[in-house]
Design a protein around this motif. Sequence first.
Motif, mmCIF file in Angstrom:
data_model
loop_
_atom_site.group_PDB
_atom_site.id
_atom_site.type_symbol
_atom_site.label_atom_id
_atom_site.label_comp_id
_atom_site.label_asym_id
_atom_site.label_seq_id
_atom_site.Cartn_x
_atom_site.Cartn_y
_atom_site.Cartn_z
ATOM 1 N N PHE A 13 0.830 -1.215 0.000
ATOM 2 C CA PHE A 13 0.000 0.000 0.000
ATOM 3 C C PHE A 13 0.863 1.263 0.000
ATOM 4 C CE2 PHE A 13 -2.257 3.367 2.243
ATOM 5 C CZ PHE A 13 -3.487 3.370 1.630
ATOM 6 N N PHE A 233 -8.209 -0.396 -1.258
ATOM 7 C CA PHE A 233 -7.906 0.598 -0.216
ATOM 8 C C PHE A 233 -7.203 1.826 -0.802
ATOM 9 C CE2 PHE A 233 -8.219 -3.017 2.916
ATOM 10 C CZ PHE A 233 -9.332 -2.493 3.562
ATOM 11 N N ILE A 234 -6.388 1.615 -1.836
ATOM 12 C CA ILE A 234 -5.718 2.746 -2.477
ATOM 13 C C ILE A 234 -6.733 3.652 -3.160
ATOM 14 C CG2 ILE A 234 -4.253 3.396 -4.438
ATOM 15 C CD1 ILE A 234 -2.370 1.144 -3.641
ATOM 16 N N LEU A 236 -9.918 3.725 -2.652
ATOM 17 C CA LEU A 236 -10.822 4.261 -1.640
ATOM 18 C C LEU A 236 -10.197 5.482 -0.970
ATOM 19 C CD1 LEU A 236 -13.464 3.943 -0.094
ATOM 20 C CD2 LEU A 236 -12.282 2.426 1.501
ATOM 21 N N THR A 237 -8.907 5.411 -0.690
ATOM 22 C CA THR A 237 -8.195 6.551 -0.108
ATOM 23 C C THR A 237 -8.220 7.752 -1.049
ATOM 24 O OG1 THR A 237 -6.702 5.069 1.099
ATOM 25 C CG2 THR A 237 -5.976 7.350 0.794
ATOM 26 N N LEU A 238 -7.963 7.500 -2.318
ATOM 27 C CA LEU A 238 -8.008 8.580 -3.309
ATOM 28 C C LEU A 238 -9.417 9.150 -3.430
ATOM 29 C CD1 LEU A 238 -5.760 7.048 -6.134
ATOM 30 C CD2 LEU A 238 -5.137 8.870 -4.527
ATOM 31 N N ILE A 240 -11.740 9.201 -1.068
ATOM 32 C CA ILE A 240 -12.025 9.997 0.132
ATOM 33 C C ILE A 240 -11.347 11.367 0.025
ATOM 34 C CG2 ILE A 240 -11.589 10.159 2.615
ATOM 35 C CD1 ILE A 240 -11.936 7.104 2.735
ATOM 36 N N ALA A 241 -10.108 11.374 -0.460
ATOM 37 C CA ALA A 241 -9.390 12.645 -0.625
ATOM 38 C C ALA A 241 -10.105 13.546 -1.632
ATOM 39 C CB ALA A 241 -7.958 12.373 -1.085
#
Length: 332
Positions: A13, A233-234, A236-238, A240-241
Amino acid sequence: MDKEQEEMQFVGFFGIFDESYKAIFAWRKIFSNITLSLILPLSFIYLVHMEVSNLFFRNIIYKEIELDYTLAGTPKYEKLADLISDEWAYFWLFKAAYFTLYFIISLLSTAAVVYTVACIYTDRELTFNKVIGVVPVVWKRLMVTFLSIFVALFLYHVLTVAVLFVFAVLIGGSDLDLAVSIALAFLYSVGLLYLTVIWHLASVVTVLEEAYGFNAMVKGKNLIKGNIWVAVFIFLTLGIAASALQLAFQSLVMQGSDSGMSIRVVYAIICLFLHSMLTLFGLVIQTVIYFVCKSYHHENIDKSALSDQLGVYLGEYVPLKAKDVQLEPFYV
């Protein structure tokens, strides 16, 4: 990227974020040119679209409220009704123009970034003019892949609506409504994230391999096996950002009437810059994930063969057959 192919499979990750940052920083000049010519306009169009859509909605809602307090059948009522119809027509025309323009520039940006990262990996001589020369060729293949993904997403949502309908008919007002609704919402989100990951991988496959359309989606699905949760998760993180940035733009710029115009302009410029950087980062990340997945499945990437494939777009090589271009298995 400073890792050899066989080492890429161990990148996790945080390693993917690190490799993406290193690539952008090492080749910041060409990525800056791509950002200024393609990604910055893309982000500008996206943010302007939010502002203009908000203005359309405010005008329509204001006129509809006024219509509610106007006596039906009067000239004023008819005029307001006509104005509301015109506003809705202009709104949907604007939406159509926005999606068309955003779609085209998005494909061009994807083609430019994926090609650039692949050239960095294969140590090809890279100039901004070469990247721009490749983009008009690659984006047509990307368009076919995008339309295939659009069909898949459409069918996915049709299936979702069908499942919800069956749920509403069979369970109705039982005590299980809330629990089942949460479970269905969770499954829907997971499925949507999975399709999103395949979408990104298929875009890279379209540029770097001969497959495109549904074939690229199948290859993306096979590649992501074993790394699905890292990729989810990557992205999803992007996501959310991106959502946080969108909320910041809405709060500080679109609804920031208490702030002065100059302050709102400053906030808008900051949001534009951050959105452009996030978009660039996301495009580089999806290409790095492709190389990680290839390594994980022990599919060694022949740099010379990949370099030849990239050269085909510029007419530097005679197109090779699929068996010559595709990536040979690498056995440990």
